[in-house]
Design an enzyme around this catalytic site. Structure first.
Site, PDB file in Angstrom:
ATOM      1  N   GLY A   1       0.798  -1.217   0.000  1.00 37.79           N
ATOM      2  CA  GLY A   1       0.000   0.000   0.000  1.00 37.79           C
ATOM      3  C   GLY A   1       0.827   1.260   0.000  1.00 37.79           C
TER       4      GLY A   1
ATOM      5  CG  ASP B   1      -6.007  -0.384  -3.609  1.00 42.52           C
ATOM      6  OD1 ASP B   1      -6.172  -0.152  -4.827  1.00 42.52           O
ATOM      7  OD2 ASP B   1      -5.910   0.526  -2.764  1.00 42.52           O
TER       8      ASP B   1
END
Length: 241
Positions: A9, A96
């Site tokens: 991330g 994601d």
């Protein structure tokens, strides 16, 4: 033998190890490279690996994972999926966002889904009962809102958002904290209400690092799973394996 799933991330990397569909363990790293990956491979008998990244991945890490894994998947727009992707520009879609939708769909297939991922940014994504990903919206997350209010004004301070706030603030600091948290809470409730009207029998999934701020405050029935993205990555990795 197990599956290693890696979620790279904006602010950290989260990994999960799966034995089939069973999650063995999760770990979070501020930095994740070849050295950290090698340490995981030394502790576990990793067979297959998938990496999802919203940043530019380390080529040294990718080389190691390809070499050490029987099967390695770098999630991109060409990766086969258990749901149909109807996004108009699949090459621009955040990995994601796609993974959390696959995760929600694997837990509740053939259902209309609103998947909310409350992280650095907040994403709202829709999967219909035909198991098709339709698209969604992107909004600033809690820390981004706090940072913007501070950096784009001359006098407002940067505040740490608290989990519990009053209905309104009585100081500038508490006014910011309440405004940031409740502003996003009301936004989420608005999305849930509008999408519930558009999609009958809608199921709402909430995940992401800031999910705990909202799971007890939302009035509607929601499914909260902090590992929804990892579930999705493992499902993608197992798909047509």
């Amino acid at each position: 033998m197990c599956n290693l799933v890696i979620d790279e991330g904006n602010s950290s990397t989260k990994i999960g190890l799966y034995d089939g569909d069973t999650l063995i363990t999760t770990e979070r790293y501020q930095t994740f490279g070849r050295e950290e990956a090698a340490e995981i491979f030394s502790r576990y008998k990793v067979e297959n690996t998938i990496l999802s990244s919203v940043v530019d991945s380390d080529e040294v890490l990718l080389l190691f994972l390809r070499k050490e894994s029987r099967r390695f998947v770098l999630l991109d727009q060409d990766t086969p999926l258990p749901i149909e992707n109807l996004y108009a520009t699949p090459h621009t879609l955040g990995r994601d966002r796609l993974a959390v939708c696959v995760g929600a769909n694997s837990l509740k297939p053939n259902s209309n889904l609103l998947v909310i991922d409350a992280g650095t940014a907040v994403t709202y994504d829709v999967v219909n009962s035909k198991n098709q990903y339709l698209g969604g919206n992107i909004s600033p997350g809690l820390s981004m809102r706090a940072q913007a209010l501070h950096e784009l004004t001359q006098k407002l301070p940067f505040v740490e958002v608290k989990e519990e706030v009053a209905l309104f603030g009585t100081t500038t600091e508490t006014a910011l904290q309440s405004g940031i948290l409740k502003g996003l809470l009301y936004e989420i409730e608005g999305y849930v209400a509008e999408f519930s009207t558009a999609y009958p029998d809608l199921s709402v999934f909430l995940t992401g690092g800031s999910a705990f701020y909202f799971e007890r405050k939302l009035k509607s029935t929601i499914f909260v799973d902090r590992n929804l993205l990892l579930i999705g990555l493992n499902r993608i990795l197992s798909f047509r394996c």
